[in-house]
Design an enzyme around this catalytic site. Structure first.
Site, PDB file in Angstrom:
ATOM      1  N   HIS A  17      10.068  51.599   8.285  1.00  0.00           N
ATOM      2  CA  HIS A  17      10.918  52.083   7.197  1.00  0.00           C
ATOM      3  C   HIS A  17      11.991  53.035   7.749  1.00  0.00           C
ATOM      4  O   HIS A  17      13.165  52.929   7.398  1.00  0.00           O
ATOM      5  CB  HIS A  17      10.101  52.865   6.163  1.00  0.00           C
ATOM      6  CG  HIS A  17       9.099  52.056   5.390  1.00  0.00           C
ATOM      7  ND1 HIS A  17       7.780  52.437   5.273  1.00  0.00           N
ATOM      8  CD2 HIS A  17       9.214  50.905   4.677  1.00  0.00           C
ATOM      9  CE1 HIS A  17       7.132  51.567   4.519  1.00  0.00           C
ATOM     10  NE2 HIS A  17       7.970  50.616   4.157  1.00  0.00           N
ATOM     11  N   LYS A  41       0.283  49.142  -9.394  1.00  0.00           N
ATOM     12  CA  LYS A  41      -0.313  49.192  -8.051  1.00  0.00           C
ATOM     13  C   LYS A  41      -1.182  50.431  -7.928  1.00  0.00           C
ATOM     14  O   LYS A  41      -0.911  51.441  -8.563  1.00  0.00           O
ATOM     15  CB  LYS A  41       0.797  49.271  -6.993  1.00  0.00           C
ATOM     16  CG  LYS A  41       1.311  47.911  -6.532  1.00  0.00           C
ATOM     17  CD  LYS A  41       2.192  48.104  -5.306  1.00  0.00           C
ATOM     18  CE  LYS A  41       2.825  46.809  -4.861  1.00  0.00           C
ATOM     19  NZ  LYS A  41       3.755  47.009  -3.728  1.00  0.00           N
ATOM     20  N   ARG A  90      11.621  41.903   8.042  1.00  0.00           N
ATOM     21  CA  ARG A  90      10.881  41.865   9.288  1.00  0.00           C
ATOM     22  C   ARG A  90      10.937  40.437   9.822  1.00  0.00           C
ATOM     23  O   ARG A  90      11.873  40.060  10.482  1.00  0.00           O
ATOM     24  CB  ARG A  90       9.430  42.317   9.050  1.00  0.00           C
ATOM     25  CG  ARG A  90       9.304  43.804   8.880  1.00  0.00           C
ATOM     26  CD  ARG A  90       8.018  44.218   8.249  1.00  0.00           C
ATOM     27  NE  ARG A  90       7.960  43.827   6.854  1.00  0.00           N
ATOM     28  CZ  ARG A  90       7.020  44.202   6.002  1.00  0.00           C
ATOM     29  NH1 ARG A  90       6.031  44.944   6.411  1.00  0.00           N
ATOM     30  NH2 ARG A  90       7.057  43.832   4.743  1.00  0.00           N
TER      31      ARG A  90
END
Ligand code: ADP
Length: 158
Positions: A17, A41, A90
């Site tokens: 990050h 979440k 990524r």
């Protein structure tokens, strides 16, 4: 002045990050990190803890600030008077979901653009979930998370 929003859960912030944050801060005048308060979440760290760890991690970057938000990302983006979202990519596996999110944001706010930045190679397979797994089994974390996060992760796992 160009402002961009970098949203995420950051549970916790990793060096991956931070790599994206530094890259964004070199492109935009101001980067606002938006820490999502997602009630669906169950994060390991509270919203306040996630915000504080990020503030600590970016304290040396003058043009980066950290805030929390809930609700629609595009509403937060508008509130900050910008139309740019940053997301990190990524490997190819991120692409599908990220494209879906970018397109859904567009559906509700057609002028909002998502800028994708690719991470440095050494962080290509790093995620907050992997870091939590490593912490659980006592792996040395210094290659993966900012210094200020290490002790907090170890404490959480006790
Ligand atoms: P979310 O729950 O929104 O995916 P994350 O905190 O997991 O939140 O990720 C926030 C953003 O950072 C996403 O764009 C994600 O792809 C990106 N990201 C996560 N890990 C890395 C990494 N190792 N390198 C680059 N970007 C990353």
């Amino acid at each position: 002045m160009s402002t961009a929003i970098y949203p995420g859960s950051f549970d916790p912030v990793t060096l991956g990050h931070l790599d994206i944050i530094k890259r964004s801060a070199a492109i935009f005048d101001h980067v606002v990190i938006g820490v999502l308060n997602n009630t669906a979440k169950k994060p390991l760290f509270s919203l306040e803890e996630r915000v504080n760890m990020l503030k600590d991690a970016v304290s040396e970057l003058d043009n980066v600030s950290v805030e929390s938000f809930e609700g629609l990302l595009v509403d937060f983006v508008k509130q900050k008077n910008t139309n740019v979202i940053i997301r990190g990519l990524r490997a190819l596996t991120d692409f599908d979901l990220e494209m879906q999110m970018a397109q859904s944001n567009r559906m509700v706010a057609s002028d909002v653009d998502t800028v994708f930045l690719s991470t440095s190679l050494q962080y290509s397979y790093l995620s907050s979930s992997i870091v939590k797994e490593y912490a659980r089994y006592g792996v040395d974390l210094k290659e993966f998370v900012p210094e200020c996060v290490i002790s907090k992760l170890i404490d959480k796992m006790k």
